[in-house]
Write a protein that holds these residues in place. Structure first.
Motif, PDB file in Angstrom:
ATOM      1  N   GLN A   1    -103.224  26.209  46.433  1.00 44.76           N
ATOM      2  CA  GLN A   1    -101.746  26.363  47.231  1.00 44.76           C
ATOM      3  C   GLN A   1    -100.737  25.747  46.789  1.00 44.76           C
ATOM      4  O   GLN A   1     -99.478  25.978  46.683  1.00 44.76           O
ATOM      5  CB  GLN A   1    -102.143  25.914  48.600  1.00 44.76           C
ATOM      6  CG  GLN A   1    -101.035  26.103  49.611  1.00 44.76           C
ATOM      7  CD  GLN A   1    -100.533  27.408  49.680  1.00 44.76           C
ATOM      8  OE1 GLN A   1    -101.688  28.512  49.906  1.00 44.76           O
ATOM      9  NE2 GLN A   1     -99.528  27.963  49.500  1.00 44.76           N
ATOM     10  N   ILE A   2    -100.673  24.569  46.172  1.00 43.40           N
ATOM     11  CA  ILE A   2     -99.420  23.924  45.679  1.00 43.40           C
ATOM     12  C   ILE A   2     -99.277  23.744  43.988  1.00 43.40           C
ATOM     13  O   ILE A   2     -98.502  22.884  43.564  1.00 43.40           O
ATOM     14  CB  ILE A   2     -99.305  22.566  46.212  1.00 43.40           C
ATOM     15  CG1 ILE A   2    -100.728  21.636  45.897  1.00 43.40           C
ATOM     16  CG2 ILE A   2     -99.100  22.590  47.765  1.00 43.40           C
ATOM     17  CD1 ILE A   2    -100.500  20.429  46.680  1.00 43.40           C
TER      18      ILE A   2
ATOM     19  N   GLN B   1     -98.094  24.400  53.702  1.00 40.88           N
ATOM     20  CA  GLN B   1     -99.166  23.935  52.822  1.00 40.88           C
ATOM     21  C   GLN B   1     -99.853  22.788  53.055  1.00 40.88           C
ATOM     22  O   GLN B   1    -100.843  22.568  52.631  1.00 40.88           O
ATOM     23  CB  GLN B   1     -98.267  23.535  51.503  1.00 40.88           C
ATOM     24  CG  GLN B   1     -97.547  25.024  51.013  1.00 40.88           C
ATOM     25  CD  GLN B   1     -96.656  24.678  49.600  1.00 40.88           C
ATOM     26  OE1 GLN B   1     -96.328  23.557  49.327  1.00 40.88           O
ATOM     27  NE2 GLN B   1     -96.296  25.699  48.990  1.00 40.88           N
ATOM     28  N   THR B   2     -99.207  21.927  53.743  1.00 41.24           N
ATOM     29  CA  THR B   2     -99.920  20.645  54.157  1.00 41.24           C
ATOM     30  C   THR B   2    -100.324  20.284  55.635  1.00 41.24           C
ATOM     31  O   THR B   2    -101.187  19.541  56.018  1.00 41.24           O
ATOM     32  CB  THR B   2     -98.954  19.723  53.727  1.00 41.24           C
ATOM     33  OG1 THR B   2     -97.794  19.753  54.343  1.00 41.24           O
ATOM     34  CG2 THR B   2     -98.553  19.789  52.245  1.00 41.24           C
ATOM     35  N   HIS B   3     -99.797  21.092  56.534  1.00 39.53           N
ATOM     36  CA  HIS B   3    -100.122  20.803  57.794  1.00 39.53           C
ATOM     37  C   HIS B   3    -100.230  22.304  58.680  1.00 39.53           C
ATOM     38  O   HIS B   3     -99.828  23.311  58.386  1.00 39.53           O
ATOM     39  CB  HIS B   3     -98.907  20.116  58.383  1.00 39.53           C
ATOM     40  CG  HIS B   3     -98.570  18.613  58.032  1.00 39.53           C
ATOM     41  ND1 HIS B   3     -98.010  18.404  56.979  1.00 39.53           N
ATOM     42  CD2 HIS B   3     -99.264  17.649  58.392  1.00 39.53           C
ATOM     43  CE1 HIS B   3     -97.951  17.266  56.730  1.00 39.53           C
ATOM     44  NE2 HIS B   3     -98.545  16.548  57.380  1.00 39.53           N
TER      45      HIS B   3
ATOM     46  N   GLU C   1    -102.935  17.327  60.044  1.00 40.47           N
ATOM     47  CA  GLU C   1    -102.579  17.319  58.632  1.00 40.47           C
ATOM     48  C   GLU C   1    -103.922  17.782  57.805  1.00 40.47           C
ATOM     49  O   GLU C   1    -105.201  17.620  58.593  1.00 40.47           O
ATOM     50  CB  GLU C   1    -102.392  15.825  58.060  1.00 40.47           C
ATOM     51  CG  GLU C   1    -102.316  15.862  56.569  1.00 40.47           C
ATOM     52  CD  GLU C   1    -102.209  14.480  56.332  1.00 40.47           C
ATOM     53  OE1 GLU C   1    -102.156  14.088  54.773  1.00 40.47           O
ATOM     54  OE2 GLU C   1    -102.313  13.313  57.016  1.00 40.47           O
ATOM     55  N   LEU C   2    -103.683  18.976  56.999  1.00 44.52           N
ATOM     56  CA  LEU C   2    -104.814  19.584  56.157  1.00 44.52           C
ATOM     57  C   LEU C   2    -105.285  18.314  55.140  1.00 44.52           C
ATOM     58  O   LEU C   2    -104.552  18.020  54.103  1.00 44.52           O
ATOM     59  CB  LEU C   2    -104.198  20.777  55.562  1.00 44.52           C
ATOM     60  CG  LEU C   2    -103.793  21.849  56.726  1.00 44.52           C
ATOM     61  CD1 LEU C   2    -103.463  23.063  55.926  1.00 44.52           C
ATOM     62  CD2 LEU C   2    -104.911  22.022  57.772  1.00 44.52           C
ATOM     63  N   ARG C   3    -106.702  18.335  54.957  1.00 42.47           N
ATOM     64  CA  ARG C   3    -107.123  17.478  53.966  1.00 42.47           C
ATOM     65  C   ARG C   3    -107.042  18.003  52.371  1.00 42.47           C
ATOM     66  O   ARG C   3    -106.444  17.408  51.625  1.00 42.47           O
ATOM     67  CB  ARG C   3    -108.515  17.369  54.472  1.00 42.47           C
ATOM     68  CG  ARG C   3    -109.397  16.575  53.221  1.00 42.47           C
ATOM     69  CD  ARG C   3    -110.666  16.464  53.570  1.00 42.47           C
ATOM     70  NE  ARG C   3    -111.640  15.557  52.600  1.00 42.47           N
ATOM     71  CZ  ARG C   3    -112.801  15.457  52.544  1.00 42.47           C
ATOM     72  NH1 ARG C   3    -113.632  16.000  53.565  1.00 42.47           N
ATOM     73  NH2 ARG C   3    -113.314  14.805  51.457  1.00 42.47           N
ATOM     74  N   ASP C   4    -107.264  19.257  52.241  1.00 41.66           N
ATOM     75  CA  ASP C   4    -107.008  19.650  50.745  1.00 41.66           C
ATOM     76  C   ASP C   4    -105.975  20.572  50.605  1.00 41.66           C
ATOM     77  O   ASP C   4    -105.696  20.820  49.470  1.00 41.66           O
ATOM     78  CB  ASP C   4    -108.407  20.558  50.623  1.00 41.66           C
ATOM     79  CG  ASP C   4    -109.822  19.865  50.692  1.00 41.66           C
ATOM     80  OD1 ASP C   4    -109.851  19.022  49.815  1.00 41.66           O
ATOM     81  OD2 ASP C   4    -110.788  20.140  51.528  1.00 41.66           O
ATOM     82  N   LYS C   5    -105.170  20.739  51.706  1.00 42.51           N
ATOM     83  CA  LYS C   5    -104.011  21.604  51.294  1.00 42.51           C
ATOM     84  C   LYS C   5    -103.940  22.764  50.553  1.00 42.51           C
ATOM     85  O   LYS C   5    -103.113  23.246  49.879  1.00 42.51           O
ATOM     86  CB  LYS C   5    -103.076  20.755  50.514  1.00 42.51           C
ATOM     87  CG  LYS C   5    -102.631  19.360  51.425  1.00 42.51           C
ATOM     88  CD  LYS C   5    -101.960  18.409  50.425  1.00 42.51           C
ATOM     89  CE  LYS C   5    -101.431  17.057  51.518  1.00 42.51           C
ATOM     90  NZ  LYS C   5    -102.684  16.333  52.083  1.00 42.51           N
ATOM     91  N   CYS C   6    -104.831  23.443  51.153  1.00 43.52           N
ATOM     92  CA  CYS C   6    -105.225  24.958  50.415  1.00 43.52           C
ATOM     93  C   CYS C   6    -105.812  25.860  51.611  1.00 43.52           C
ATOM     94  O   CYS C   6    -106.832  26.336  51.648  1.00 43.52           O
ATOM     95  CB  CYS C   6    -106.019  24.922  49.325  1.00 43.52           C
ATOM     96  SG  CYS C   6    -106.286  26.584  48.518  1.00 43.52           S
TER      97      CYS C   6
ATOM     98  N   ASP D   1    -109.995  25.493  54.745  1.00 49.13           N
ATOM     99  CA  ASP D   1    -109.100  25.007  53.832  1.00 49.13           C
ATOM    100  C   ASP D   1    -109.754  24.630  52.506  1.00 49.13           C
ATOM    101  O   ASP D   1    -110.934  23.812  52.483  1.00 49.13           O
ATOM    102  CB  ASP D   1    -108.741  23.682  54.364  1.00 49.13           C
ATOM    103  CG  ASP D   1    -107.522  22.915  53.737  1.00 49.13           C
ATOM    104  OD1 ASP D   1    -107.037  23.255  52.631  1.00 49.13           O
ATOM    105  OD2 ASP D   1    -107.423  21.743  53.902  1.00 49.13           O
TER     106      ASP D   1
END
Length: 751
Positions: free
Chosen positions: A25-26, A355-357, A373-378, A393
């Motif tokens: 994602q990032i 991307q993160t939350h 908050e998303l752990r893996d940010k995807c 995620d």
């Protein structure tokens, strides 16, 4: 639906950008003619540059990243940094994103035109200028050579589930499967050389582009579904969105997005010509494009809106939403620092994911969201239920309550979930159901917190590929229904209450279904087929009688909304339809079927009958009949069948009532029920079966019929024991009637 350019960087690369790969994602990567790997974050900021070491005069022709959708969760970070690079000197390089070369393969004589990892990252496909197609192991060992063509193979990709390959050579496209005795499918696709092909593992559709400046979409059998108008320049690259709903393709000067079946094409451009590559973000909301001037452009695909009750949410910019309350006639703007890439609006909760939350917005507090908050940010997709929601995620399912508390991270049958989309995962009550990612035919059900199998350890296996599945949120926990469609667009219903480890059979209720959805408030199913909106008012009571099943469906023509319409939501008696261009349209259904279901659910059968009598709609009587049979309410069922003039079913219910009364030691009551229903022969046979011969003869004489039946069975009974007749009435009537067993059997069959 439109493009919104949210980031653009120019002159960051001194030479032509050859390829773009988005591995998380990032983070995405660009590869330029100066043999450098540029690693970027999600807002086009250059974070690192690594140089690829190649022989002098060698050029890169293809690069493929073993991304997160192609590996197990335990190896996703390692694999997302591994690339396969095809070069002009016939070599294939397996490299790390740091620029370290792990393996060099002498793959082809002449240039390596394609290098593609399969969907689980265990095999590598290469095609070359020499017309050969080869399969390699992960470590670079040759496994097989599958074809030898006279002309170069310009483009090659894996089939869904990696069971075969699709490649182009000259003007033709070929599908070759690996299974023994499988047939190779080949057809002429374009009037000039086919430059690029792509095969979506989700929609199972094929896209192709050629030097003839046409873009085409095909089904897996080679049937043409769409042909674009000629563009100004040849098609240079193609990419399917992760969910298979859209396909992006580029020419020298433009980038276009088409729906899966070719309608509603959007076209955009970027400063500077020579567009060379296009790539989707993992969740499918963004496009990144590179060109020969070293320019990178990220575009946000802004689709239509979401509707829930009196609220409507539209995205007016990647980080700005407009919330409109039609009931109170108010409008609110929700602005965020980061782009909203996923959103969902059900059960009064608006979920927005960047991307993160994940932001949880509640009614009466839209501007005070709960942040998770998303752990893996995807993040890949969201699924909502009445009490909790799921976020996929980076291949892991996270279950949250609406107050932001983590409920669990179920591991579903130890399968890889990274290749699944929102259509392949469903949840309702305490159950999560997923399609098996390895074969596409098995369905696994587990508890939403623990991941333990429910309804038995054995998966539910369908004969074909399952394309979408949805659990009924309105059915009770112990009697849940699962609806799913397969590759040939047949819609099936499957009851999950058949008991542990038992073979379950699904019921096909419709064919040619392009979209379907459950009602969020009650157990109702809506589908689109043959330009009609079809509603099944109470699926748990769907009868097996084909004639009654046809009457059980409510139909409404929706041709005015155009082709390729899908169902966005089904709440109350409002169905929200969405066209391919993102525009939504509300369609209102009759409120009476849901009201009838409410009466039945509360046990108010008299009220249900009065509703049907007052409204005088045949479909309501059909619904009541089906519901009454489902709940074993024989009196209500008999009234409904009488209104429908289903005489045979009325008589059958009378017979059931008689048998029930008999089991309760009520011979007299059972006899009365049969006589009132006009079934004297059944009443006579009831007494004969109980050896009440004199009562049977009394009924036969009273109705002046079937006396021969009584005398025949009495004589047969006496002969079994070698007795002679002693009852005067039987002796009298035995002299008056002739016994013909063929005629008696015919009477019984007719009855």
């Amino acid at each position: 639906m439109h493009f919104h350019d949210r980031a653009a960087i120019s002159s960051v690369v001194p030479d032509n950008i050859l390829f773009i790969e988005w591995n998380s994602q990032i983070e995405y990567f660009t590869y330029s003619a100066d043999l450098k790997i540029h690693s970027w974050d999600g807002i086009a900021k250059d974070s690192s540059i690594k140089t690829i070491t190649l022989n002098k005069g060698t050029h890169i022709l293809d690069i493929d990243c073993m991304n997160i959708s192609q590996q197990s969760m335990d190896h996703r970070k390692k694999s997302s940094e591994t690339f396969a690079i095809g070069t002009s000197d016939g070599k294939c390089y397996i490299m790390h994103k740091t620029g370290r070369t792990e393996r060099v393969i002498d793959a082809h004589k002449g240039a390596v035109m394609n290098a593609k990892w399969n969907h689980d990252g265990t095999s590598l496909l290469t095609s070359g200028e020499d017309g050969q197609l080869k399969i390699w192991s992960r470590s670079g060992m040759l496994r097989s050579t599958h074809t030898q063509r006279d002309s170069p193979i310009y483009s090659a990709v894996w089939s869904p589930f990696s069971t075969g390959v699709l490649y182009s050579s000259g003007k033709t496209i070929t599908i070759q499967y690996f299974a023994a005795n499988s047939k190779t499918l080949q057809w002429k696709a374009h009037e000039s050389v086919v430059l690029v092909v792509a095969w979506s593992p989700i929609s199972n559709l094929i896209a192709s582009g050629s030097e003839d400046c046409h873009f085409k979409i095909w089904d897996p059998m080679g049937q043409l579904l769409f042909k674009s108008a000629p563009r100004l320049y040849p098609i240079t690259s193609i990419a399917w969105s992760p969910d298979g709903a859209f396909c992006a393709f580029t020419t020298f000067s433009s980038v276009c997005v088409s729906s899966a079946y070719g309608s509603d094409i959007l076209e955009g451009s970027m400063d500077g010509d020579g567009i060379s590559s296009v790539c989707w973000s993992p969740e499918g909301s963004q496009l990144v494009v590179g060109n020969s001037t070293g320019r990178i452009q990220i575009s946000h695909l802004v689709k239509g809106g979401l509707t829930w009750a009196s609220y409507n949410v539209t995205k007016i910019a990647p980080n700005t939403l407009q919330l409109r309350d039609h009931f109170n006639e108010t409008v609110e703007l929700l602005e965020f620092r980061d782009d909203v890439i996923l959103w969902s609006f059900k059960y009064g909760y608006l979920l927005l994911v960047n991307q993160t939350h994940c932001l949880i917005h509640k009614e009466n507090g839209w501007n005070s969201p709960i942040t998770v908050e998303l752990r893996d940010k995807c993040p890949q997709f969201i699924k909502q239920t009445e009490k909790y929601f799921l976020i996929m995620d980076c291949g892991i399912v996270y279950v949250f309550s609406y107050d932001g508390a983590l409920q669990g991270t179920p591991r579903i049958s130890n399968q890889r979930l990274t290749t699944l989309t929102a259509d392949h995962v469903t949840a309702a009550r305490e159950v999560i159901a997923t399609r098996n990612s390895s074969d596409g035919k098995s369905i696994h059900c587990c508890h939403y917190r623990t991941g333990k199998p429910v309804y038995g350890d054995k998966p539910l296996v369908h004969s074909g590929q399952v394309t979408k599945l949805e659990l009924d949120p309105g059915s009770p926990t112990g009697d849940q229904l699962l609806a799913f469609t397969d590759a040939v667009r047949d819609l099936y219903l499957l009851s999950l209450s058949s008991g542990l480890n038992r073979v379950r059979s699904s019921l096909k209720i419709a064919g040619g279904v392009t979209s379907f959805a459950w009602n969020c408030d009650c157990s109702m199913l809506v589908m689109i087929r043959e330009e009609e909106l079809c509603v099944v008012p109470y699926p748990p009571a769907v009868p097996n009688d084909p004639a009654l099943l046809d009457k059980f469906t409510i139909r409404q023509n929706i041709r005015e909304y155009g082709k390729h319409v899908s169902i966005e939501s089904f709440v109350g008696h409002q169905v929200t339809l969405q066209r391919g261009d993102g525009l939504t349209f509300p369609v209102y259904l009759s409120p009476y079927p849901s009201k009838l279901q409410q009466f039945v659910s509360n046990g108010q059968w008299d009220s249900a009958q009065r509703l049907c009598s007052s409204i005088k709609m045949e479909i309501l009587w059909v619904c009541l009949a089906a519901m009454a049979v489902h709940y074993k309410q024989l009196d209500a069922a008999q009234v409904a069948f009488a209104a429908l003039r289903e005489t045979d079913k009325i008589l059958y219910i009378d017979a059931i009532k008689a048998e029930t009364a008999l089991l309760q030691n009520g011979r007299t009551e059972a006899e009365t029920i049969l006589l009132q229903a006009g079934l004297p022969l059944k009443a006579i046979m009831l007494n004969l079966q109980l050896f009440q011969f004199e009562k049977a003869l009394e009924l036969a004489v009273k109705h002046d019929s079937n006396i021969d039946v009584v005398v025949a069975y009495r004589r047969k009974y006496l002969e079994q024991f070698g007795w002679t007749e002693t009852i005067p009435r039987f002796i009298e009537y035995a002299k008056k009637v002739d016994i013909d067993w063929d005629a008696i059997e015919e009477k019984l069959v007719d009855e």
